[in-house]
Scaffold this active site. Sequence first.
Site, short mmCIF file in Angstrom:
data_model
loop_
_atom_site.label_atom_id
_atom_site.label_comp_id
_atom_site.label_asym_id
_atom_site.label_seq_id
_atom_site.Cartn_x
_atom_site.Cartn_y
_atom_site.Cartn_z
N TYR A 1 -7.60 50.06 -17.48
CA TYR A 1 -6.72 48.92 -17.80
C TYR A 1 -7.57 47.79 -18.37
CZ TYR A 1 -3.37 45.08 -16.88
OH TYR A 1 -2.53 43.97 -16.98
N LYS B 1 -4.11 51.71 -20.00
CA LYS B 1 -3.21 50.67 -20.48
C LYS B 1 -4.04 49.67 -21.26
CE LYS B 1 -0.26 46.81 -19.06
NZ LYS B 1 0.16 45.89 -17.98
N VAL C 1 3.50 49.83 -20.82
CA VAL C 1 3.63 49.13 -19.53
C VAL C 1 3.77 47.67 -19.89
CG1 VAL C 1 2.53 48.61 -17.33
CG2 VAL C 1 2.17 50.85 -18.40
#
Lengths: 286, 286, 286, 286
Positions: free
Chosen positions: D130, D158, D201
Site C-alpha cells: 500500500y 493498492k 479501494v
Amino acid sequence: MQGIGPPLVTPFADDGTVDETRLRELVAWVEDRGVDFLVPCGSNSEAELMTAEERARVVEVVVDEASVPVLAGTGSPGYEETRRATADAAAAGADAALVVTPFYYSHDDAALEAYYRDLADEAEIPVYLYSVPAYTDVKLPVSVVGDLATHPNVAGMKDSSGDVATFVRERRLTRDADFDLMVGSGGVLSHALDAGAAGGVLAVANVAPEAATSVYEAHRDGDSEAARERNEAIVELNHAVTATHGVPGLKAAMRARGAPAGQVRRPFRPVSDDARRELERLVEPL
Amino acid sequence: MQGIGPPLVTPFADDGTVDETRLRELVAWVEDRGVDFLVPCGSNSEAELMTAEERARVVEVVVDEASVPVLAGTGSPGYEETRRATADAAAAGADAALVVTPFYYSHDDAALEAYYRDLADEAEIPVYLYSVPAYTDVKLPVSVVGDLATHPNVAGMKDSSGDVATFVRERRLTRDADFDLMVGSGGVLSHALDAGAAGGVLAVANVAPEAATSVYEAHRDGDSEAARERNEAIVELNHAVTATHGVPGLKAAMRARGAPAGQVRRPFRPVSDDARRELERLVEPL
Amino acid sequence: MQGIGPPLVTPFADDGTVDETRLRELVAWVEDRGVDFLVPCGSNSEAELMTAEERARVVEVVVDEASVPVLAGTGSPGYEETRRATADAAAAGADAALVVTPFYYSHDDAALEAYYRDLADEAEIPVYLYSVPAYTDVKLPVSVVGDLATHPNVAGMKDSSGDVATFVRERRLTRDADFDLMVGSGGVLSHALDAGAAGGVLAVANVAPEAATSVYEAHRDGDSEAARERNEAIVELNHAVTATHGVPGLKAAMRARGAPAGQVRRPFRPVSDDARRELERLVEPL
Amino acid sequence: MQGIGPPLVTPFADDGTVDETRLRELVAWVEDRGVDFLVPCGSNSEAELMTAEERARVVEVVVDEASVPVLAGTGSPGYEETRRATADAAAAGADAALVVTPFYYSHDDAALEAYYRDLADEAEIPVYLYSVPAYTDVKLPVSVVGDLATHPNVAGMKDSSGDVATFVRERRLTRDADFDLMVGSGGVLSHALDAGAAGGVLAVANVAPEAATSVYEAHRDGDSEAARERNEAIVELNHAVTATHGVPGLKAAMRARGAPAGQVRRPFRPVSDDARRELERLVEPL
C-alpha cells in the site's frame, strides 16, 4: 492544435551557439516521422538557458522550416518579457503561443488569472496555458483554467502535471469552450486522449515521433486499446528521458536514433556512459 | 563585502518601466540611513521580471549613484546569460557579482560546481555564490561551497537558506579561505554574525536600513546581546516583508516609511488594504 | 526543564525486544556524563516502532533508574492514545510529557490548538509541545505556540524545526509566560541558548552528552563564544547522526564510544560499513 | 481482490468510542449498494487514531458482518506491530492484509523491500502493498514493487499515488505475476481499469458505492467509455471527500446520503457549515 507536437530540443554546437543547420534538420527529421505540429522553445528546448534574442530566432527558424503549425513557447517569469516574446513569435509567423505559468516568484490565483487575461487581451496570436509543476513548483488551479477557458483568445492548455484526475476535472470545466486541452506527459498520453485530450506535447516525441503519433492515430481511429498498448511500449523510455535523465538524457536518446540533437548547453552536461547505454537499450526496439 | 547591503528593490513607474529617478533616490535614501554596500538585481529587485538590458541598466544607475561598493546580481538559469550579465556589471563598475544557483532545470552537485568554477575563471570581477531555496528549490550543498571557496575569484556567498546550522557548517569549511560568508535572512542576522558572518544582504534593509545596520554595529563593537535584541525588534517585520507578503509587501512597507519604492511589476500586484495596514503597524516603531 | 536532555535511544536486543538491562545502563552512561534530564520515547527512541505497552514500560524503567527529571514522549496521531500514554507516564512518575504534533492526517491550526488544549486540561503532568517537521511534515505555527503558552498546564516546547528565526519569534511570543522553550536541533544549540532557550533535547546528547552539556554550561556561565565554539566542534557529528544516517547512525556512533546503544528495530537496519567508519572518525575527538 | 472495495470509515459515537452498531450498519449499507469486498482499517478509517486493540476489534466486527471478502489494514511504522495486527486479522478471519509503507522514519529501498518480504514470509494471509504518498510522504519505488510481486504471499497492491504513469509501469513489471494491482484514487478509477487494474479501494466508495461499482461494471462489460463517463460524474465529489475536506468531509458527505458514518475522532473536527453544504450539493445527483 490537434495531435502530436514535439517540444523540440534546441541543437547546440560544440561552442554552445544555436546550431541552426541541425535545428532545420531536426524539423525535417520529426516531420518525416509524422508529427502534427511543432513546439519550439518549450521546457525541453533549454529555453531558460537562451537569451530572448536566441529564443526569437529559434522560433523564426522553426516557422521557416516547418510545414505544420507552430506553437511557440513564449513564457518568462515577467509579463513584459512574455508579452514581447509573444509579439515576436506572432511576427515570425507562429500560429499560437505556449505560455508557462510565471515562476520564481509566487503569485496567488487572482494574479495568475490576471496575468493570462492581460496577455490574451493583448496577444496577436492565440494563447495556450502551460502548467508544469516539476519545473515551476506551480500547479495552475483547475478553477483558474475553467475561468480562462472562455476567453476568446485563450485557445487551450498544455497540462504537464501528469495528474490524470486533474486533467479530467479540467476537461469537465472547459468542455463547452473552444479549448484544446493537450497533455504534456508522455506516460499518460493514451489515458489523456481517452479523457478528451486534443493531443499531446511530449518530450518523448523528439526521440520517438512515430511511436507517439501511432498512439494518437490508434485512438483517433477508435482503437483505445491499441493506443494504450503502443503508449505502454514507450513508457519506460518516456520516464528515462524526462524524470530520470532530463534534457541531457533526451538528447542522448535522440542521438542513439540518429536524430540531429546537438549538444546541451551549460550548466547541463552530457549524461554518463552508463546512462547513455541505458538509453541506447531503451530506443533499440523503436 | 562586509556589513549590511540591501538587495535593492527596483522602483517601477505606473506604466511598468524602470523609474530611474526613484531608483537614484532610493540609493540615496538607504545610504543616508547607513548601509555598507548595495545589491542591485537581487531576488527582491524583481530581476526575473526584467529584461537583460533593464537589469544591466539598473546596475549602471546604481553604480553611478552609489558611494559604497556594489554587488550586482547577475545570475540566470543559463551560463551564457549569467556570463554576459557579469561582464556587463563589471563594465558598469560593479565591484562583484552575486550569482544565484541555476534554477528551473535541475543539476547535480558536479554540474553546480562546474558552473561556478567556469564563471569564476572567466569573470572580470569576483563572484559571490547565492543559495536561496525558497525561490529556486535548490540548496547549494555545503561540500560544494567548501570546494569553491578556495577558488581565487570566488569571494564569498549569500546564504538565504535561513538555516543557521548549515551556515555554521559552511563557515567551518571556508574559514581558512578568503571568503565572505554573508547571510540573506534578516531573521537570523545577529546569529549569523555570531557564527562568523561577514555581514548580511537583507530584504528588510530596504525598509529599515538603520535597524539592520545597528545590529551589525552592535555586534562589531562586541555587544552580541544588543545585536540580538535589535534584531529581535525587527523579526516580525522581516517575516512580513519576506515569507508572508513578498516583494509587494516589502514595497508597501517602504512606502509606509516614505521610501521611494515605486510600483511592483506584473504578474505582481499591490498588497491588499489589510496587508498594507498590518505593514504600516509594523514599521511604526522604526 | 532546564539544560540538556538526551532523547534516549531504546536499546533493542538481537531478537528485537526492548533490552531493559542495557536501557538502565544507558541511563547511567548519560547521567555519568552530566545531563540535566532524560527524555524516553522521543523520536530517536524508535517510539513509533514500539507498542503502547512497550513505550509505557520504557518510561517506567527510565523513571525508575533516573536521578534527574524525566520528560516522557507520549504523542501519537490520535488524541485517545496520547491521553492514555500521558496518564501512564504520570503514573510511572514522569515529571512532564513531550507531545509531538499529531501526524499522518492533516489538521488545521484550530484543530492543533484544540488538541493540545484538551490534553493540557486533562493531563496529570505538565505538557510540552513538540514540533518536528522532518518527521511529521507539520510545523506548529508560531501563533498557535503563542496562544497555548499561557495555558497553566502547558509548560514548554521542543522546537526541532532547526529554524532559528522561528525560534526567536516563539520566544518573543512566550516570554511573559511560564514556558520553557527548548531546542531540538543540536546544530543550533548555542544559538538557541543565545535566543533564550531553556535548554536542548538533542539526539547528539546520546552520543556526546558531555559535549552538549559543556555548551550549555559555557552559555550559562556567560561565555557565549565558548558555547558556540564547543557547539561548532560537534556540528558535523550532529549532522551525521540526524540528517545523514538517522537513528541507525546514532546508535552506531554511540557504540563507537562504548555506550550501551543496542540494536535498531525493523524496518531499520544497521548502517553500512562505510557509514560506520565515518561515524567512528567523527566521534574520535570526543 | 477484484472489483470495488470501500476503505470503510469507522463510525465513532459522540463519546469517541467505536460505534459497533453503526459499523455493522455501515457494512450492510455499502453491501446493499453493491461492493465486491471491504477494507476496514485503511487510512480513511482513522486507524492511526485507534489503538491496536480497537483496530483488531474493528476488523473482527467487519469480518463477522461481511458477506464479501475482507482486506484488513494492518500496517504501522514498526514491523512488530504490523506483524501482530496481521496475525490478529488472520485470526479474525480476514482474507488478506493491506500494509501501508512504514512511515514517520525514512527507510531506503532495500529496507522497504526487506520489510515486506519478512512480513510476507511470516504472514498467515496474503499481503497487499500500500503506497499512499499523500499521507506518508513515501512512494514505493516501481522497481521494489516489481521485485516483491513474485513473492508467493504478496498478492497485490493498492497504489494511491494518483499517478497513472506509475500505475502503468507497475502493471508492466507485475503482469506475469499473480498480483492484483488495485488503484486507490477514485479520480482515476476508469483509467486504472483501462491500464489493467484489478479494481479499486476508494474513499468515495463509502459515500457512493453504487457509482464506483457501476464504473467497474461498465469496464468489465467492455464499455470503457461508459466507465469513464460514470467516473467523471463523481470526480468532483471524489476530490472534495479526499484532497479538499479529508475524512471529516467524507463522513459529512456520507451523512448527507443517510449512511451510518458516525462522528470523527480527535484531533479531527467536523467540517464547517459551508463545507457541509458544498458536500450536500455534490451528493445530490447520486
